[in-house]
Design an enzyme around this catalytic site. Structure first.
Site, PDB file in Angstrom:
ATOM      1  CB  SER A 142      -0.896   0.011   1.243  1.00 59.06           C
ATOM      2  OG  SER A 142      -1.528   1.264   1.413  1.00 59.06           O
ATOM      3  CE1 TYR A 167      -4.303  -2.174   4.467  1.00 60.69           C
ATOM      4  CE2 TYR A 167      -3.741   0.109   3.976  1.00 60.69           C
ATOM      5  CZ  TYR A 167      -4.054  -1.171   3.549  1.00 60.69           C
ATOM      6  OH  TYR A 167      -4.104  -1.443   2.207  1.00 60.69           O
TER       7      TYR A 167
END
Length: 349
Positions: A142, A167
């Site tokens: 990401s 995350y």
């Protein structure tokens, strides 16, 4: 070629499966179909590839009614015994791991979910690849991994040791774990740092979906950091093209790599990390204006401060993607937004 794609009820995984099925590859799709967002949308994606909702049962294969080269199985990545058995029985040539617990803000509320899916689940994927002759593992990372880095555009050659959400930390952990397996076992691995993916069949928790829904319904939209945000919005078709090129081109060790001046993007092991982004950041207010123009309605805006875990700007340096794979995403925000709104109206209205 037999390919395992995890997360095929998800936004990117569904689109990737469709692309590879149309190309004639043998695909096994996997997803746990959790309730992080509307499961009806997930089932609807699966139905587009011939996987009937009523046929789905945990741990059992479902044969597609549209593609003879497609089977789906509902399974959790953290279900180690079942996942490793799947690897042993199917002997995949390549694996693309897109299944993960997504969401920056949700990771602040539910941290353990990210450890279960993104850490425990990923080590199970690595072990399955290691012991069953998988020739290449591509996996979702990401743009969130860039964290406190303020040097723009974000480059895979930059240090990313300062994440600001669990995350992001879980995705950085995936990259570190992958490198370890590339080095110890010679497993070719490629990490894919996606930048704000959008388009038809997209996630309901993403800005484009939330804004479109609210504007149509005449409700206000939340505009964080008082609108002073920039995002490198990347259209789904561009993301899929990038993934496919990566899958088709496993990395090899970089003989010029030096431990005296270590490049984070590669290694002497068969390991690589790519950014996949449009490389053209868009101001949040311009993004909203694009949606308003397509809808023919003006949004009611609720300006708010920056949320915990969010970064004010993202911008992908895709030089390596261009140099190594001859590809650069290029769908404009106006084209992408219009395509999404057309899909949204067809699906929901």
């Amino acid at each position: 070629m037999k390919i395992l794609i995890t997360g095929t009820a998800g936004f990117i995984g569904f689109n990737l499966a469709y692309y590879l099925l149309e190309r004639g590859e043998e695909v096994i799709g996997l997803d746990c179909i959790n309730d992080y967002y509307d499961v009806n949308l997930k089932y609807a994606r699966l139905e587009q590839t011939g996987i009937a909702k009523e046929a789905i049962e945990y741990g059992k294969f479902v044969q597609s009614t549209k593609y003879s080269n497609y089977k789906f199985i509902k399974l959790k990545l953290e279900d180690r015994e079942a996942l490793l058995r799947l690897f042993e029985e199917e002997k995949f040539d390549k694996v693309c791991n897109l299944a993960a617990q997504a969401g920056v803000r949700y990771s602040i509320q539910n941290p353990f979910t990210y450890i279960d899916s993104n850490i425990v689940g990923f080590i199970n994927i690595l072990e399955g690849c290691r012991h069953n002759g998988v020739k290449h593992l591509a996996y979702a990372s990401s743009s969130s991994v860039y964290g406190l880095n303020e040097e723009m555009p974000f480059s895979t050659h930059h240090n990313v040791d300062h994440p600001i959400s669990l995350y992001a930390a879980s995705k950085k952990s995936n990259e570190l774990m992958a490198h370890t397996y590339s080095y110890l076992y010679g497993l070719p691995t490629t990490g894919l740092r996606f930048f704000t993916v959008y388009g038809p069949w997209g996630r309901p928790d993403m800005a484009l979906f939330l804004f479109t829904k609210a504007i149509i319904e005449g409700k206000p939209i939340d505009v964080f950091n008082n609108g002073e945000m920039r995002r490198d919005f990347t259209y789904i078709d561009d993301i899929v093209e990038g993934i496919v090129r990566v899958i088709d081109n496993p990395p090899v060790g970089n003989t010029a790599w030096s431990g005296m001046h270590p490049d984070p993007s590669c290694s002497k092991a068969p390991y690589k990390v790519f950014n996949i982004g449009n490389s053209s950041p868009v101001r949040l207010m311009d993004f909203i204006e694009s949606i308003e123009k397509v809808l023919g309605k003006t949004a009611q805006k609720n300006f708010l401060p920056l949320q915990a875990g969010d970064v004010p700007a993202t911008w992908a340096d895709v030089e390596d993607l261009v140099e190594d794979l001859g590809y650069k995403p290029n769908t404009s925000i106006n084209v992408g937004v219009e395509r999404f709104v057309m899909w949204y109206k067809t699906y929901y209205l």
